[in-house]
Design a protein around this motif. Structure first.
Motif, PDB file in Angstrom:
ATOM      1  N   ILE A  64      -1.866  -2.892  -9.110  1.00 27.35           N
ATOM      2  CA  ILE A  64      -1.459  -1.704  -8.363  1.00 27.35           C
ATOM      3  C   ILE A  64      -0.300  -2.105  -7.456  1.00 27.35           C
ATOM      4  CG2 ILE A  64      -2.104  -0.050  -6.584  1.00 27.35           C
ATOM      5  CD1 ILE A  64      -3.256   0.643  -9.285  1.00 27.35           C
ATOM      6  N   THR A  65       0.907  -1.638  -7.787  1.00 24.02           N
ATOM      7  CA  THR A  65       2.116  -1.980  -7.019  1.00 24.02           C
ATOM      8  C   THR A  65       2.591  -0.727  -6.284  1.00 24.02           C
ATOM      9  OG1 THR A  65       3.381  -1.585  -9.039  1.00 24.02           O
ATOM     10  CG2 THR A  65       2.810  -3.840  -8.546  1.00 24.02           C
ATOM     11  N   PRO A  66       2.293  -0.618  -5.004  1.00 20.08           N
ATOM     12  CA  PRO A  66       2.559   0.634  -4.285  1.00 20.08           C
ATOM     13  C   PRO A  66       4.004   1.111  -4.355  1.00 20.08           C
ATOM     14  CG  PRO A  66       1.115  -0.757  -2.992  1.00 20.08           C
ATOM     15  CD  PRO A  66       1.566  -1.589  -4.156  1.00 20.08           C
ATOM     16  N   ASP A  67       4.975   0.200  -4.260  1.00 14.94           N
ATOM     17  CA  ASP A  67       6.380   0.625  -4.253  1.00 14.94           C
ATOM     18  C   ASP A  67       6.784   1.239  -5.584  1.00 14.94           C
ATOM     19  OD1 ASP A  67       6.751  -0.219  -1.659  1.00 14.94           O
ATOM     20  OD2 ASP A  67       7.434  -2.218  -2.237  1.00 14.94           O
ATOM     21  N   LEU A  68       6.432   0.577  -6.685  1.00 15.47           N
ATOM     22  CA  LEU A  68       6.816   1.099  -7.993  1.00 15.47           C
ATOM     23  C   LEU A  68       6.011   2.347  -8.349  1.00 15.47           C
ATOM     24  CD1 LEU A  68       7.330  -2.257  -9.891  1.00 15.47           C
ATOM     25  CD2 LEU A  68       9.089  -0.652  -9.172  1.00 15.47           C
ATOM     26  N   CYS A  69       4.746   2.381  -7.972  1.00 14.48           N
ATOM     27  CA  CYS A  69       3.963   3.605  -8.188  1.00 14.48           C
ATOM     28  C   CYS A  69       4.570   4.776  -7.411  1.00 14.48           C
ATOM     29  CB  CYS A  69       2.510   3.389  -7.762  1.00 14.48           C
ATOM     30  SG  CYS A  69       1.558   2.357  -8.893  1.00 14.48           S
ATOM     31  N   ASP A  70       5.060   4.487  -6.214  1.00 10.85           N
ATOM     32  CA  ASP A  70       5.680   5.539  -5.400  1.00 10.85           C
ATOM     33  C   ASP A  70       6.916   6.108  -6.094  1.00 10.85           C
ATOM     34  OD1 ASP A  70       5.838   6.959  -2.759  1.00 10.85           O
ATOM     35  OD2 ASP A  70       7.770   5.929  -2.691  1.00 10.85           O
ATOM     36  N   ILE A  71       7.693   5.245  -6.772  1.00 14.61           N
ATOM     37  CA  ILE A  71       8.852   5.734  -7.518  1.00 14.61           C
ATOM     38  C   ILE A  71       8.407   6.706  -8.606  1.00 14.61           C
ATOM     39  CG2 ILE A  71      10.692   5.042  -9.106  1.00 14.61           C
ATOM     40  CD1 ILE A  71      10.965   2.454  -7.479  1.00 14.61           C
TER      41      ILE A  71
END
Length: 414
Positions: free
Chosen positions: A177-184
């Motif tokens: 779970i990678t918050p920055d890339l998921c946010d994109i």
């Protein structure tokens, strides 16, 4: 000589000579014992075109050795405003190693990954072609549907609670779970194409149509909001996360799936839907240039991908299932039906975001004739809305195919 014990950006588009010097030294250090380089003929070249997130350089010598070095920068290549965890290459490398275990030979080999320089060394697949580039020449690949269905069925089922020990799977969820890339993804794919974000790229002649069909349709917004929250909360399987034809190396008898930096745990249908949408973009381009045989192959492939995925999923399910409650009569059919609904929904969001969002797709943007580009964009928008608003109707490949034909007829009548 550069010091590789402290992070710095080795791959610099504005300094090719310095890049070559640093990358060659780095490659020799990191591949010692794996590749017998001819040091005198080594060269390092930044490809003319590569991804939106990371920096890439190809290293080769006259003995036929070659490797790609991929490094994460402090910013994404597409925009300084977009942040992404700098350890993303570590996660991508670990994901490719897992996928090679689940679907052997269908991803590039990882030679090493480096948690100091945030870089990895990856198999050079130059004897393959990027699938999107090949399809822009209207080339067809009869084995592709079988290959990509096999890849998706294996990587998506074998990384799920159906097959994995739940505790081990939860550890992978925590890792990937990678918050920055998921946010994109959550913004660029599952929000901004519907709310008229300033950074959307809307083709000017289509602005009124987009306003009416996407920005002002509250029923559509509700359906997409459900898809967004499903993506954010349902850690179903380990996804590639950006599975499109620009992330697939291909030749007649095999594929290599790469660029999984957006890999995360989320609904299975997101990956399956993405590849369906990208086959529609290829169809758009073929239609604009009168490539009838290619268009028919695209439609056939859409149908085959869905049906072969269903077939392979069912067979692998019976072989790999470990969860006792997943063996309950009727559960397999329920689970697959939910995947197909998600496939339709996320195919729709991919169609929309690549048509009007920040990151457009070259299959459509390179269509020179204004009327033909408008037709392509409207096919994408109408097909996407059908998929999103009628998810439960898409239970087989024929339904996915017929939606494209219906959307084309509707777009021609606008």
């Amino acid at each position: 000589m550069a010091d590789f014990t402290k992070y710095f950006l080795m791959i610099r588009e504005d300094d090719p000579e310095g890049t070559a010097k640093d990358i060659i030294a780095y490659t020799l250090e990191k591949t010692k014992g794996q590749i017998d380089w001819d040091k005198s003929t080594m060269k390092a070249v930044i490809p003319s075109a590569h991804g939106n997130i990371n920096h890439v350089c190809r290293v080769s010598d006259d003995k036929g050795h070659s490797i790609y070095i991929k490094q994460a920068g402090l910013e994404t290549r597409i925009s300084k405003d977009m942040t992404a965890s700098i350890d993303r290459n570590t996660l991508e490398s670990e994901m490719l190693i897992l996928e090679d275990k689940w679907a052997p030979g269908m991803v590039p080999k990882i030679y090493f990954y480096d948690t100091t320089m945030y870089a990895c060394g990856m198999e050079d697949c130059s004897d393959y072609e990027v699938m999107r580039d090949a399809m822009l020449k209207h080339r067809t690949f009869p084995k592709f549907a079988e290959q990509i269905a096999e890849f998706m069925a294996r990587t998506l089922l074998l990384s799920s609670d159906i097959a994995m020990d739940h505790r081990e799977k939860k550890k992978l969820v925590q890792k990937f779970i990678t918050p920055d890339l998921c946010d994109i993804t959550e913004k660029l794919v599952l929000m901004e194409p519907y709310l008229g974000a300033d950074r959307n790229n809307v083709y000017a002649p289509n602005e009124d149509f987009v306003e009416k069909e996407l920005y002002s349709d509250e029923k559509l917004h509700l359906a997409v909001s459900k898809l967004k929250f499903r993506f954010m909360t349902d850690a179903q399987s380990l996804l590639h996360g950006d599975l499109h034809t620009g992330s697939i190396f291909i030749k007649d008898d095999s594929i290599k799936v790469f660029d999984c930096e957006f890999g995360t745990y989320a609904p299975i249908g997101y990956d399956v839907g993405n590849i369906i949408a990208n086959m529609i973009f290829a169809y758009d381009n073929g239609l604009a240039y009168g490539a009838d045989e290619f268009c028919n192959w695209c439609l056939d492939t859409i149908e085959q991908i869905v049906d072969l995925f269903i077939e392979k999923w069912k067979g692998l399910y019976d072989e790999a299932v470990t969860e006792p409650m997943a063996k309950v009569n009727g559960f397999k059919e329920y689970y697959l039906a939910e995947i197909l609904k998600d496939t339709a929904g996320y195919a729709g969001t991919e169609l929309h975001r690549r048509t009007v969002g920040m990151a457009n797709v070259v299959d459509v943007t390179t269509i020179e004739d204004e009327k033909k580009r408008l037709l392509a964009e409207r096919i994408n928008i109408f097909t996407g809305k059908d998929y999103i608003l009628n998810q439960a109707s898409f239970t087989n490949g024929k339904a996915f195919r017929e939606a494209v034909i219906k959307a084309k007829d509707k777009a021609l009548s606008v």
